[in-house]
Design an enzyme around this catalytic site. Structure first.
Site, short mmCIF file in Angstrom:
data_model
loop_
_atom_site.label_atom_id
_atom_site.label_comp_id
_atom_site.label_asym_id
_atom_site.label_seq_id
_atom_site.Cartn_x
_atom_site.Cartn_y
_atom_site.Cartn_z
N GLU A 1 -5.15 3.14 -6.68
CA GLU A 1 -5.39 4.21 -5.72
C GLU A 1 -6.77 4.88 -5.80
O GLU A 1 -7.36 5.20 -4.77
CB GLU A 1 -4.31 5.29 -5.86
CG GLU A 1 -2.93 4.82 -5.45
CD GLU A 1 -1.85 5.74 -5.98
OE1 GLU A 1 -1.63 5.76 -7.20
OE2 GLU A 1 -1.22 6.43 -5.18
N PHE B 1 0.81 -1.23 0.00
CA PHE B 1 0.00 0.00 0.00
C PHE B 1 0.83 1.27 0.00
O PHE B 1 0.36 2.32 0.41
CB PHE B 1 -0.97 0.00 1.20
CG PHE B 1 -1.66 -1.30 1.43
CD1 PHE B 1 -2.61 -1.75 0.52
CD2 PHE B 1 -1.37 -2.11 2.51
CE1 PHE B 1 -3.24 -2.97 0.69
CE2 PHE B 1 -1.98 -3.33 2.70
CZ PHE B 1 -2.93 -3.76 1.78
N ARG C 1 1.12 16.05 -5.02
CA ARG C 1 -0.10 15.36 -5.44
C ARG C 1 -1.31 15.83 -4.64
O ARG C 1 -2.43 15.83 -5.15
CB ARG C 1 0.08 13.84 -5.35
CG ARG C 1 -1.02 13.05 -6.02
CD ARG C 1 -0.70 11.57 -6.14
NE ARG C 1 0.04 11.22 -7.33
CZ ARG C 1 -0.51 10.89 -8.51
NH1 ARG C 1 -1.83 10.88 -8.64
NH2 ARG C 1 0.23 10.59 -9.54
#
Lengths: 475, 769
Positions: free
Chosen positions: B720, B237, B319
């Site tokens: 994601e 993850f 991001r």
């Protein structure tokens, strides 16, 4: 003396077993059976789930347990199934095949644990009558979101564990004597009777008693402690009896929570719901009602509820027995009224009257398999509109689980009205001075403890008071 | 070969199960810790810092060295090369050198004959600390101006003027907590010394090449001396993108120094204390809007706790800025991103990589605007969606395939949003203790590494003369189904059953210089690289067949019933045998670099993303206003994966991502004490969702569409984006809290995660007059 157990039909003997070596490490690093995984080594994730079988009379009884906090002597005289036991001649069993086909695994690391929990359900293991969500509440998955696992569990039918041959084999392992062993300078015993246990404690008052090891296991895996003398209680049959009667329930201290679940639920549904939320099934399959009391946790869940219900303890030693109110057992943080040579034998819980108003609530960050911020138990006896008796107890609000005298005083002798409840809720705030800790602030604990009084009131008025009892507006 | 448009012509795209599913369920799938341990294996543990920041004045390890089972103890002075396990800034020490900068930071390394011996010995170090001032919280770091890099600004137009002239204006803010990855398989690495100084590493890492490079630099070796292998991870993850290097480097150091194999299997609690997490954010905003809820101006301040080192925080915070628009057009906007250096474990990549924090900011703003106008939040969201003439992001990228409005409209109908909202209002009017809420939130997530050079991949396809095929590529398998997707691509190229394709472990000696398997890009990049490798071989075979049978290359067809060449038909195995005898190479590498992307980080303008993936979710929740408990009752999702390579795998990613996002926003709380010690360092205190937290009603529908860009099969990345669908849970909880005072035109002050305590506090605050 060696530890002996049966795995896939073969007797496994471990000579000079380290009494606090875990089954998980033994499987993985001594036997090369690496299908059973370590996710946490503290009994919280279920990746190490195995099935442990023991004789109950002439029948096999299987239970899913966490191998990571199971000490080797606890296997003695028992049978074991791991994930490798399931596929026969390379063919997956139907549950495995379903899970493989329907996307029940992504990274696959938790999967063997889920397989074992669900397989336990299929073979009628302890807790098999619970909903699938409860059977896997002690198994964490971080990838799937659980949907396909739940679906596989729902779809799985009964399976035959093929354990008929085990019954005579296990009988052959049983000696009737106290088992014991030595590893270096550390010793362990596993007595089979209360009398033998009392004698051992008299000789070794410094011994650590271990029932399910759901607490002591972490002393070793996380605390890295070395324990000199251990007495394992799992073979003492007389500690595992439940006597259910009209007046109440006598539960042996060694009764695992999973086995007490239904009898507790019959005392009051809230008590059953509380037990459902104590640990995951693997923890309830190991942890005992007595251990939950004797270890003296300030939270402990069971104790608060049992105090409110008026439970009494029986302690036993070579000198005899004594009884006490459960609330008197807890003296101070980490301090209980037990002499080193005594053991907790049983708990007596009087059956509530049918019209007693009882509300038991466990407040946690997550509903399943979580430790309480607050565990509250409220019990009111109302006669003709008047509150005749009140027992209010909380865990998580003080150094020990204990009653709320000011709150009780504000209730008893008053009419059962909203004003009385509000006044009692206010009084409750003077009963406790809770801690700020990772599970909740002092303010949250006081607010919700008081609010539980209001919740009791709203439930009596017929309102739904738990989000767990709701359905979506979705048609 | 980026010009190819590989809409694979051959086979339907069946939902093959995960390639390892049968191994998973039988316990036969091997992870790094499962290989048989050699008798001379050493086990490792770190001595850890007991301070968040301190100078190490003295280090007495005599008791450690004398402890039972201890073979060797190492400190920073024993590292032959660079003492670094950090990816970009080279500021992450393998072992502390003179100073510690976060709690639990490794100071010394113990190698012992058993794991418990190593762990026990590691607690025996006597360390003299001279404590130094430490910043634990975002506020403390802000007050001290403690930053990992200068504050970044992404702007368009004139936010200040537009705010001043907007008909309505409000300001607000909230905090969003971090998140532990809680991969079920903890960090682990096994190092085996080879001949002539070489090292082989089994590492549970998303980034084998980086581990290889860091270990080489740490040991003064060349990259060609270090081989890193990973068959699978037990979950990652993002938590094994950079964080695996610490444990791999420790194992490699011991193997190199002692000549014995060494394993570092980290204890869960140590793992949680020592490895990075999702960044916690403090979000503040000032928004101008009109009576219809159109956002006219926005000044957004995103302050992130980055921890003690740089790690990937610059790109993660970038991001966050990229996703602060989500699906909405923000005419005049200023996004300020403050990257705070704190003396906590360095925060790192985690599914969404900053995107979730940026996206929840704008979704919260939509809820806030709606609350102030007394409108349905969905109406405000619809009013602000990108559309014709308003389709350029704050970073100047055009939103080319704006399907969010269509997905939302479909979901609004299929999930009966409007009817349920009315039913929920009625429920709330009837009930005093329990309150319900519902919310629909969309997702638009940019796909590509925003660090442009990372958007490349290599693959190696080997066809054997018996017709069996081995594939290898730079992507790693962490459960997401990358391997089976790539295997499907290769099987389809040759029109053979997928069982004929043997998927092999990712190894740095097969494909070099790979990027991390991250940014959801695994299948896009590696699928295309493997496709290109397979196509190279297929083209050779086609030419060979045409020459052999005297037909045109256009008369050669690879079909499930065999390979056709004019009138001839051969099995694939027959063809391979024949080609081998005909001296045709049956092996090829393949390479892919994402085209058309370019981004200028200095101005925060450009096209950082190849495309966007979309989705939307409706969540219905209930809260208990007396305890703060909540339950997610129902979730309906429509999500866009383009033309799916494997619908079952993709749906699994959506469901798993959603529940993980739900955990981030509800039960998962990281608590640090004022000394910087993580108190929630075990599953006993850190609560990821269990099975009963999954809503009983949950539907997931794939959007019927295809990628406008020529990706593999016209599919879209899926790892994601679905994580952020769970923002609908947080919005629904906000609505449920607001129902306690339904006429109040203000948003309840709720922070994330919405623990019972935070919900109860918000209920009380919202009811205050």
């Amino acid at each position: 003396m060696s530890v002996s157990f049966i795995l896939d039909g073969d007797i496994v003997e471990i000579a000079d077993a380290d009494p606090t070596a875990t089954l998980l490490d033994h499987l993985r690093y001594r036997m090369g059976r690496t299908g059973t995984k370590e996710g946490c080594a503290e009994g919280d994730c279920g990746a190490c789930t195995v099935l442990l079988g023991e004789l109950e009379g002439d029948a096999m009884r299987w239970r899913a347990v966490n191998a990571c906090i199971l000490f080797l002597p606890m296997l003695n005289g028992r049978a074991l199934m791991t994930v490798e036991s399931l596929a026969k001649d390379g063919a997956l069993n139907p549950l495995q095949a379903c899970m493989a086909a329907n996307g029940s695994s992504q990274c696959g690391f938790c999967t063997p644990g889920f397989v074992m929990s669900l397989y336990g359900r299929s073979v009628g293991a302890s807790g098999h009558d619970l909903p699938v969500t409860d059977v896997i509440a002690g198994n964490l998955c971080r990838c799937t979101g659980y949907g396909p696992i739940l679906a596989a569990g729902e779809a799985a039918g009964p399976l035959d564990p093929g354990d008929g041959d085990l019954i005579p084999a296990l009988k052959g392992l049983a000696t009737g004597e106290t088992a014991s062993g030595r590893h270096g300078d550390r010793i362990w015993f596993a007595p089979r009777t209360g009398a033998a246990l009392a004698d051992l404690l008299a000789e070794h008052p410094d011994a650590r008693m271990v029932a399910g090891a759901t607490d002591v296991g972490l002393w070793v895996t996380k605390g890295l402690r070395s324990i000199q003398t251990l007495i394992f209680l799992g073979d003492v049959a007389e500690l595992r009896t439940i006597e259910e009667g009209l007046d109440g329930l006598r539960v042996g201290a060694g009764v695992r929570y999973a086995d007490a679940h239904q009898a507790f639920a019959r005392l009051h549904p809230d008590l059953g719901e509380l037990v459902r939320r104590i640990g995951g099934l693997q923890v309830r399959n190991a942890g005992t009602v007595g251990g939950n009391i004797a270890n003296g946790s300030p939270i402990g869940d069971g104790p608060a509820a049992l105090i409110a219900l008026g439970a009494e303890l029986t302690l036993r030693s070579r000198d005899g027995r004594r009884t006490m109110k459960l609330e008197d057992y807890f003296l101070d943080y980490g301090k209980q009224d037990r002499r080193p040579w005594e053991f907790l034998e049983s708990i007596w819980i009087p059956r509530p009257a049918p019209d007693d108003i009882i509300h038991i609530a466990k407040l946690t960050r997550r509903f399943d398999s979580d430790i309480s911020a607050v565990c509250g138990a409220l019990s009111l006896t109302v006669r003709d509109g008047w509150i005749a008796a009140a027992r209010i107890a909380f865990g998580g609000m003080a150094a020990i689980p204990r009653r709320a005298p000011a709150c009780e005083a504000a209730l008893v002798g008053q009419l059962f009205t909203f004003d009385t409840i509000e006044a009692a809720a206010k009084a409750l705030r003077t009963d406790y001075d809770p801690l700020n800790d990772v599970r909740g602030s002092a303010a949250y604990r006081l607010d919700t403890a008081a609010n539980l009084m209001l919740r009791l009131w709203h439930r009596e008025r017929g309102e739904v008071i738990s989000v767990l009892d709701l359905e979506a507006a979705h048609g | 070969m980026g010009e190819r448009d590989p809409v694979l012509p051959v086979l339907a795209k069946p939902s093959h199960p995960h390639d390892s599913a049968r191994l998973h369920v039988s316990g036969a799938a091997r992870y790094a810790d499962d290989a048989t341990e050699p008798a001379d294996m050493l086990h490792l543990a770190f001595g850890q810092s007991a301070h968040a920041r301190a100078r190490i004045a003295g280090l007495d390890l005599s008791a450690v060295r004398a402890a039972e089972g201890v073979v060797a103890v190492f400190t920073a002075a024993d590292i032959p090369g660079e003492n670094n396990v950090g990816p970009v800034a080279h500021d992450d020490r393998l072992l502390a050198d003179g100073e510690v900068i976060s709690m639990a930071q490794p100071i010394f390394l113990v190698a012992a004959t058993s794991q418990i011996a190593a762990r026990r010995a590691a607690r025996l170090g006597r360390i003299d600390y001279e404590p130094l001032p430490a910043h634990i919280t975002i506020e403390a770091a802000q007050a001290a101006g403690s930053l990992i890099e200068p504050t970044q600004r992404m702007t368009r137009g004139d936010a200040a003027t537009a705010l001043a002239t907007a008909p309505r204006r409000l300001s607000g803010g909230f905090d969003v907590g971090g998140q532990d990855h809680f991969y079920l398989e903890g960090q682990v690495a096994v190092a085996t010394p080879g001949e002539d100084g070489q090292i082989h590493l089994l590492s549970s890492t998303q980034h084998p090449s980086e581990v290889q490079h860091l270990v080489a630099q740490m040991l003064h070796l060349s990259s060609s001396d270090v081989t890193v292998e990973v068959r699978r991870m037990g979950g990652a993850f993002g938590g094994k993108e950079t964080q695996a290097a610490l444990f791999a480097a420790a194992a490699a150091l011991v193997a190199a120094k002692t000549g014995r194999p060494a394993k570092f299997r980290c204890d869960r609690d140590d793992d949680m204390a020592m490895t990075g997490k999702r960044h916690a954010f403090r979000i503040r905003y000032d928004v101008g809007f009109d009576d219809e809820g159109h956002v006219l101006a926005l000044r957004l301040h995103l302050a992130a706790r980055c921890g003690a080192t740089v790690d990937l925080s610059p790109a993660i915070n970038d991001r966050a800025m990229f996703h602060a628009d989500n699906c909405y057009f923000l005419p005049d906007v200023e996004i300020i991103s403050e990257r705070l250096k704190t003396n906590t474990v360095s925060d790192t990549a985690f599914r969404g990589f900053g995107g979730p924090q940026g996206m929840i900011a704008i979704e919260r703003i939509m809820d806030d605007v709606a609350a102030h106008l007394g409108r349905d939040p969905l109406d405000v969201r619809l009013a602000n969606l990108y559309g014709p003439g308003r389709d350029v992001t704050p970073y100047d990228m055009q939103v080319a395939d704006n399907i969010a409005p269509h997905i939302i409209a479909r979901l609004r109908t299929t999930a009966r949003y409007d009817a349920r909202r009315a039913e929920i209002d009625a429920f709330n009017a009837r009930n005093s203790v329990l309150k319900k809420g519902i919310a629909l939130t969309p997702v638009k997530f940019g796909i590509s590494f925003t660090t442009t050079h990372l958007n490349q991949a290599g693959a190696l396809v080997l066809v054997y003369a018996d017709g069996s095929i081995q594939i290898n590529h730079g992507g790693t398998e962490m459960g997401q189904g990358l391997y089976v997707k790539v295997a499907q691509v290769v099987a389809d190229v040759f029109a053979v059953p997928i069982g004929q394709v043997r998927i092999t472990a990712t190894r740095t000696d097969k494909v070099p210089n790979t990027s991390a398997t991250a940014a959801s890009s695994g299948a896009d990049l590696n699928g295309m690289a493997a496709y290109n490798a397979a196509m190279t071989i297929r083209e050779r075979l086609t030419t060979f067949l045409a020459r052999t049978f005297g037909c045109g290359t256009d008369e050669v067809h690879f079909t499930p019933d065999g390979v056709l060449a004019g009138a001839e038909r051969l099995s694939f195995a027959q063809l391979c045998r024949k080609a081998h005898l005909g001296r045709i190479s049956l092996a090829s590498t393949g390479y892919y670099a994402t085209p058309d992307i370019a981004y200028d980080r200095a101005t925060h303008k450009g096209r950082p993303f190849y495309y966007f993936a979309y989705g939307a979710a409706v969540s219905e929740v209930a809260i208990d206003t007396l305890t703060g408990e909540h339950k997610v009752l129902a979730v309906d999702i429509i999500h866009d994966v383009g033309r799916s390579l494997n619908p079952a795998i993709d749906i699994g990613q959506i469901e798993g991502g959603f529940i993980q996002g739900q955990g981030w926003l509800t039960t998962e709380e990281l608590v640090f004490d004022d000394k910087g010690r993580l108190l929630t360092h075990s599953p006993a205190t850190y609560k990821i969702p269990t099975a009963s937290d999954r809503p009983v009603h949950m539907t997931i529908t794939l959007w019927d569409g295809e990628n406008v860009e020529p990706t593999i099969n016209r599919s879209k990345a899926v790892g994601e984006p679905p994580f952020m669908l769970a923002i609908s849970v947080f919005s629904a909880l906000t609505q449920a809290v607001a129902a306690g005072a339904p006429d109040k035109r203000a948003l309840p002050p709720l922070d994330a995660p919405a623990t019972p305590e935070r919900i109860l506090r918000a209920v009380a605050a919202h009811r205050e007059p």
